[in-house]
Design a protein around this motif. Structure first.
Motif, PDB file in Angstrom:
ATOM      1  N   ALA A   1       7.465   8.499  -6.164  1.00  0.00           N
ATOM      2  CA  ALA A   1       8.237   7.563  -5.033  1.00  0.00           C
ATOM      3  C   ALA A   1       8.030   8.224  -3.536  1.00  0.00           C
ATOM      4  N   ARG A   2       8.779   9.234  -3.555  1.00  0.00           N
ATOM      5  CA  ARG A   2       8.878  10.077  -2.148  1.00  0.00           C
ATOM      6  C   ARG A   2       7.475  10.353  -1.703  1.00  0.00           C
TER       7      ARG A   2
ATOM      8  N   GLU B   1       6.121   7.222  -0.263  1.00  0.00           N
ATOM      9  CA  GLU B   1       6.981   6.697   0.912  1.00  0.00           C
ATOM     10  C   GLU B   1       6.591   7.501   2.115  1.00  0.00           C
ATOM     11  N   ARG B   2       6.142   8.781   1.984  1.00  0.00           N
ATOM     12  CA  ARG B   2       5.436   9.639   2.957  1.00  0.00           C
ATOM     13  C   ARG B   2       4.280   9.113   3.378  1.00  0.00           C
TER      14      ARG B   2
ATOM     15  N   GLU C   1       3.155   5.973   3.046  1.00  0.00           N
ATOM     16  CA  GLU C   1       3.381   4.389   3.280  1.00  0.00           C
ATOM     17  C   GLU C   1       4.950   3.991   3.409  1.00  0.00           C
ATOM     18  N   PRO C   2       5.365   4.618   4.741  1.00  0.00           N
ATOM     19  CA  PRO C   2       6.857   4.453   5.077  1.00  0.00           C
ATOM     20  C   PRO C   2       7.294   2.954   4.669  1.00  0.00           C
ATOM     21  N   GLY C   3       8.219   2.654   4.169  1.00  0.00           N
ATOM     22  CA  GLY C   3       8.798   1.218   3.980  1.00  0.00           C
ATOM     23  C   GLY C   3       7.817   0.746   2.989  1.00  0.00           C
TER      24      GLY C   3
ATOM     25  N   GLY D   1       7.040   2.432  -2.682  1.00  0.00           N
ATOM     26  CA  GLY D   1       7.595   3.254  -3.134  1.00  0.00           C
ATOM     27  C   GLY D   1       9.262   3.583  -2.917  1.00  0.00           C
ATOM     28  N   ARG D   2       9.639   2.666  -1.757  1.00  0.00           N
ATOM     29  CA  ARG D   2      11.161   2.665  -1.203  1.00  0.00           C
ATOM     30  C   ARG D   2      11.975   2.125  -2.384  1.00  0.00           C
TER      31      ARG D   2
END
Length: 390
Positions: A170-171, A174-175, A177-179, A182-183
């Motif tokens: 997930a992290r 998130e890196r 695909e911010p928001g 995975g958020r």
């Protein structure tokens, strides 16, 4: 109320609305005649990975019987159940259907046996999980468009496909695909209600059809499963209304029991979820994401479904005949992995040329049908471990 799921039907305030979608990773103009979720569904149905599901194992290998479920028939049953429940709850049917149709695209040949073997092979390289692979299929592996990899599905459909995700993954998402999808695993929030529904429809479908296929195969008996109240109560009711089913029509009795069980579970979800939504009254789809899961069985039905899953695990999935098949399937997947890592030129160029060799091998094997994996194994090793159909 807001939006519309079709002629004469309105969305609940907490449903996902395609007009408010968080969009696609690669922006595209809206389709003139389809909403975003209909477009997702259509792209999934036309994908190569979707067509392969017809030759992938559910419980019994594809060539063991023409009437046993495959990944494709399972997927269609999930979609049907999901749409029926969504309509009753005022959720977006097209979105539920899109998620249901895509949820098993990343499944390996030979069902969970293939997944377990591939995960063991990939353990030093990040592991393998079919849920993450389904997302990888729709985001990367499908090659159908000139400007991007994957199917470029909407956020809401991708969110529903990714049912489970380790925190480290997930992290990583998130890196990149911010928001994005995975958020929620980092924040410990929920997916949209349509995603929650597709997940529960999956459970309802496989419990019912695994009973059907298990009894049809002769590996479990109707008496065994009817020891559970979830099925036993429906057998008693069916025989009271149709006594002739006892001897003359045993398969019709099974079908009637399963039909009644499915109906009971569907209405239970509608009632329990409706009560939860009324109590919590989320203002919109995002408000529902911030709450505990709202699409649910009643406590009694949850316990009954869990009991059925336990019985199927012990009596069917761990039956010696199924386990024998499982071990052979795992051997095929493991040996294919070893050969392709050592001789990547045996794979198509798109996979053979990847700098991430082990991941490319996993992608290639995961995309195989049962019968193709059997034939490839025989071609590469000279050994036939499964009898092929005539």
């Amino acid at each position: 109320m807001q939006g519309s799921t079709g002629p004469g039907r309105r969305l609940s305030t907490w449903a996902s609305d395609p007009r408010s979608s968080r969009g696609r990773r690669h922006p595209e103009p809206a389709a003139p005649t389809r909403n975003a979720f209909q477009r997702d569904r259509d792209r999934i149905v036309h994908s190569t990975a979707f067509r392969r599901l017809v030759y992938k194992t559910q419980v019994f290998l594809n060539h063991e019987g023409d009437l046993f479920r495959t990944r494709l028939t399972h997927t269609l049953e999930v979609a049907q159940l999901g749409r029926s429940i969504a309509r009753a709850l005022g959720l977006h049917e097209d979105l539920v259907e899109a998620i249901a149709l895509a949820h098993d695209l990343g499944h390996t040949p030979f069902g969970h046996a293939g997944q377990d073997a591939l995960h063991a092979c990939m353990a030093p390289h990040g592991g393998f999980e079919h849920n993450l692979q389904s997302l990888r299929v729709v985001d990367v592996l499908e090659q159908r468009y000139p400007d991007f990899d994957g199917l470029n599905l909407s956020f809401e459909t991708r969110e529903g496909i990714l049912k489970h995700c380790p925190l480290r993954v997930a992290r990583w998402i998130e890196r990149h695909e911010p928001g994005g999808i995975g958020r929620r695993f980092i924040e410990r929030s929920q997916p949209g209600l349509e995603a929650q529904l597709a997940n529960l429809a999956d459970e309802i479908a496989y419990n019912a059809h695994d009973v059907d296929d298990g009894v049809r195969s002769g590996l479990i008996t109707l008496d065994q499963v009817c020891e559970l109240p979830l099925l036993g109560v429906h057998r008693e009711a069916a025989l009271r209304e149709h006594p002739s089913l006892q001897q003359a029509r045993p398969r019709r009795l099974l079908y009637e029991i399963l039909r009644r069980m499915l109906s009971a579970q569907v209405y239970d979800v509608i009632d329990a979820t409706g009560a939860a939504l009324k109590a919590q009254a989320p203002a919109d789809a995002d408000a529902a994401r911030a709450m505990a899961p709202l699409v649910q069985f009643s406590p009694a039905m949850r316990a009954a479904s869990t009991d059925l899953k336990r019985l199927l695990f012990k009596a069917l999935y761990r039956h010696p005949a199924v386990m024998e098949t499982t071990l052979t399937a795992q051997r095929i997947v493991t040996e294919l992995f070893e050969v392709y890592v050592e001789r990547p030129q045996e794979m198509p160029a798109d996979f053979a040329g990847s700098p991430l060799r082990e991941r490319a091998v996993a992608d290639y094997i995961a995309g195989m049908t049962d019968r193709y994996a059997i034939r490839e194994h025989e071609r590469l090793t000279g050994r036939r471990l499964f009898r092929q159909p005539a």
